[in-house]
Write an enzyme that holds these catalytic residues in place. Structure first.
Site, PDB file in Angstrom:
ATOM      1  N   ASP A 266       0.880  -1.195  -0.080  1.00 60.83           N
ATOM      2  CA  ASP A 266       0.027   0.098   0.078  1.00 60.83           C
ATOM      3  C   ASP A 266       0.742   1.447   0.138  1.00 60.83           C
ATOM      4  O   ASP A 266       1.773   1.205   0.905  1.00 60.83           O
ATOM      5  CB  ASP A 266      -0.999   0.130   1.291  1.00 60.83           C
ATOM      6  CG  ASP A 266      -1.855   1.133   1.376  1.00 60.83           C
ATOM      7  OD1 ASP A 266      -2.517   1.261   0.205  1.00 60.83           O
ATOM      8  OD2 ASP A 266      -2.195   1.178   2.494  1.00 60.83           O
TER       9      ASP A 266
ATOM     10  N   LYS B  92     -12.796  13.187   7.614  1.00 60.44           N
ATOM     11  CA  LYS B  92     -12.726  13.040   5.886  1.00 60.44           C
ATOM     12  C   LYS B  92     -13.218  14.294   5.644  1.00 60.44           C
ATOM     13  O   LYS B  92     -13.055  14.914   4.655  1.00 60.44           O
ATOM     14  CB  LYS B  92     -13.425  11.878   5.365  1.00 60.44           C
ATOM     15  CG  LYS B  92     -12.471  10.626   5.646  1.00 60.44           C
ATOM     16  CD  LYS B  92     -13.026   9.399   4.983  1.00 60.44           C
ATOM     17  CE  LYS B  92     -12.282   8.096   5.612  1.00 60.44           C
ATOM     18  NZ  LYS B  92     -10.873   8.020   5.353  1.00 60.44           N
TER      19      LYS B  92
ATOM     20  N   ASP C 138      -8.658   0.889   6.277  1.00 62.27           N
ATOM     21  CA  ASP C 138      -7.831   0.895   7.399  1.00 62.27           C
ATOM     22  C   ASP C 138      -8.252   1.703   8.541  1.00 62.27           C
ATOM     23  O   ASP C 138      -8.187   1.096   9.700  1.00 62.27           O
ATOM     24  CB  ASP C 138      -6.288   1.456   7.058  1.00 62.27           C
ATOM     25  CG  ASP C 138      -5.146   1.292   8.074  1.00 62.27           C
ATOM     26  OD1 ASP C 138      -5.318   0.434   8.847  1.00 62.27           O
ATOM     27  OD2 ASP C 138      -4.139   1.798   8.062  1.00 62.27           O
TER      28      ASP C 138
ATOM     29  N   ARG D  37      -4.124 -10.769  26.481  1.00 61.72           N
ATOM     30  CA  ARG D  37      -4.944 -11.553  25.535  1.00 61.72           C
ATOM     31  C   ARG D  37      -6.543 -11.415  25.705  1.00 61.72           C
ATOM     32  O   ARG D  37      -7.007 -11.489  24.594  1.00 61.72           O
ATOM     33  CB  ARG D  37      -4.289 -12.991  26.219  1.00 61.72           C
ATOM     34  CG  ARG D  37      -3.398 -13.316  25.467  1.00 61.72           C
ATOM     35  CD  ARG D  37      -2.691 -14.617  25.960  1.00 61.72           C
ATOM     36  NE  ARG D  37      -2.602 -14.590  27.297  1.00 61.72           N
ATOM     37  CZ  ARG D  37      -1.810 -15.783  28.126  1.00 61.72           C
ATOM     38  NH1 ARG D  37      -1.257 -16.510  27.306  1.00 61.72           N
ATOM     39  NH2 ARG D  37      -1.680 -15.636  29.392  1.00 61.72           N
TER      40      ARG D  37
END
Ligand code: G3H
Ligand code: 13P
Ligand code: ZN
Length: 326
Positions: free
Chosen positions: A91, A193, A265, A290
């Site tokens: 990318d 955006k 992403d 975890r």
């Protein structure tokens, strides 16, 4: 099974778009494969939802995780999930990184991003990479026009962002022999955006398709930045006021206009942020990585399965496997 983006685009063109998802670590890798196969609790593939996909690796991911680790992760996933069909794609590569990936024998596709150069410079750089890639059986994506936001080696302000010129797009493809083209049609990278009611420029996309019929187009900066996700992150201590993204209901229209690859992403990063902020807010005494890691893998897989539904790639894996003779 690793295939080229070109093989996937030929099957998808005009019908649906393939999700291109960035990965940096094992949790994202596992969630991505499980989400694209829509694995049930029994570990079985749900063929009604299973989708082909593209794994994207940025230059930043190659240095964060180490490119050898990433390659090992993906090879392991290929073995663990033998039904998956995907491309491995660099990318936003610079020229040097493209050559490194081409030489590696592992990637099936690279993106040369010389969109910050002038038109002739972008053509010349892209052509050199196309020649090197094609000689080794890889395919190439290039970018023309400039998205807003921050990319690996370029920062573009909203004012400087330039939509792709359809006439230039035609000339660019002819002169470079590139296999797909990332077009700037109003999106930008990251979580912020749109400041107002701006959206995608389908008029520009339609003009590009008219001049390049049948040619695969790519949409970067396509995260949706779901508002409920942003609210949950902020409620758990985040500060993402005003974050806004692309309406995923518009993916289908973009696909009809020749968009075969849609890059996502930021949305995955938001899933990661929400899961970890909420987990540690609710379990301040815990320090085991975890439990939140496991929640993230499951949440990321669910997110990917849902995104593939919007892209139309959902349920296409069986047909793709058949068409490719797998
Ligand atoms: O467009 C850029 C992608 O979101 C990758 O981001 O360079 O921080 O890995 P990154
Ligand atoms: P987003 O920041 O919208 O997820 O875009 C990702 C991208 O274009 C990767 O190349
Ligand atoms: Zn991008």
């Amino acid at each position: 099974m690793i295939v080229t983006t070109k093989q996937l685009f030929e099957l998808a063109y005009g019908k649906y778009a393939i999700g291109a998802y960035n990965i940096n670590n094992v949790e994202q890798c596992k969630g991505l494969f499980e989400g694209c196969l829509a694995l049930g609790a029994d570990g079985k593939v749900n063929w009604d939802l299973a989708a082909p996909f593209i794994i994207q690796i940025s230059k930043g991911a190659r240095s964060y995780t180490n490119k050898v680790f990433l390659e090992g992760l993906i090879r392991a996933a290929d073995e663990i999930y033998p039904d998956a069909v995907f491309a491995v794609h660099l990318d936003h590569g610079d020229e040097k990184t493209c050559y490194d990936c081409i030489e590696s024998g592992f990637y099936s596709s690279v993106m040369i991003d010389a969109s910050h150069e002038d038109f002739d410079g972008n053509v010349a750089t892209t052509k050199r990479v196309v020649d090197a890639a094609h000689a080794k059986g890889l395919v190439v994506e290039a970018e023309l026009g400039q998205l807003g936001g921050v990319e690996e080696h370029v920062q573009v302000s909203e004012a400087d962002a330039k939509l792709t010129d359809p006439e230039q797009a035609k000339e660019f493809v002819k002169r470079t022999g590139v296999d797909s083209l990332a077009c700037a049609i109003g999106t930008s990278h990251g979580a912020f955006k749109f400041s107002g009611t701006q959206g995608l420029h389908f008029d520009v996309l339609a003009e590009i398709q008219k001049r390049l019929p049948g040619f695969p187009l790519v949409m970067h900066g396509s995260s949706s930045v779901p508002q409920d996700e942003v609210e949950r992150i902020n409620a758990a201590g985040g500060k993402l006021a005003g974050a806004k993204g692309v309406n995923a209901d518009e993916f289908a229209q973009a696909a009809k206009l020749g968009v075969t690859k849609i890059n996502i992403d930021t949305d995955g990063r938001l899933v990661w942020t929400r899961v970890h902020r909420e987990y540690f807010k609710n379990h301040p005494e815990n320090f085991d990585l975890r439990p939140p890691g496991k929640i993230f893998i499951d949440e990321y897989a669910k997110f990917i399965t849902a995104k593939n539904l919007k892209l139309g790639s959902s349920g296409q894996l069986k047909a793709v496997r058949k068409a490719l003779g797998l």
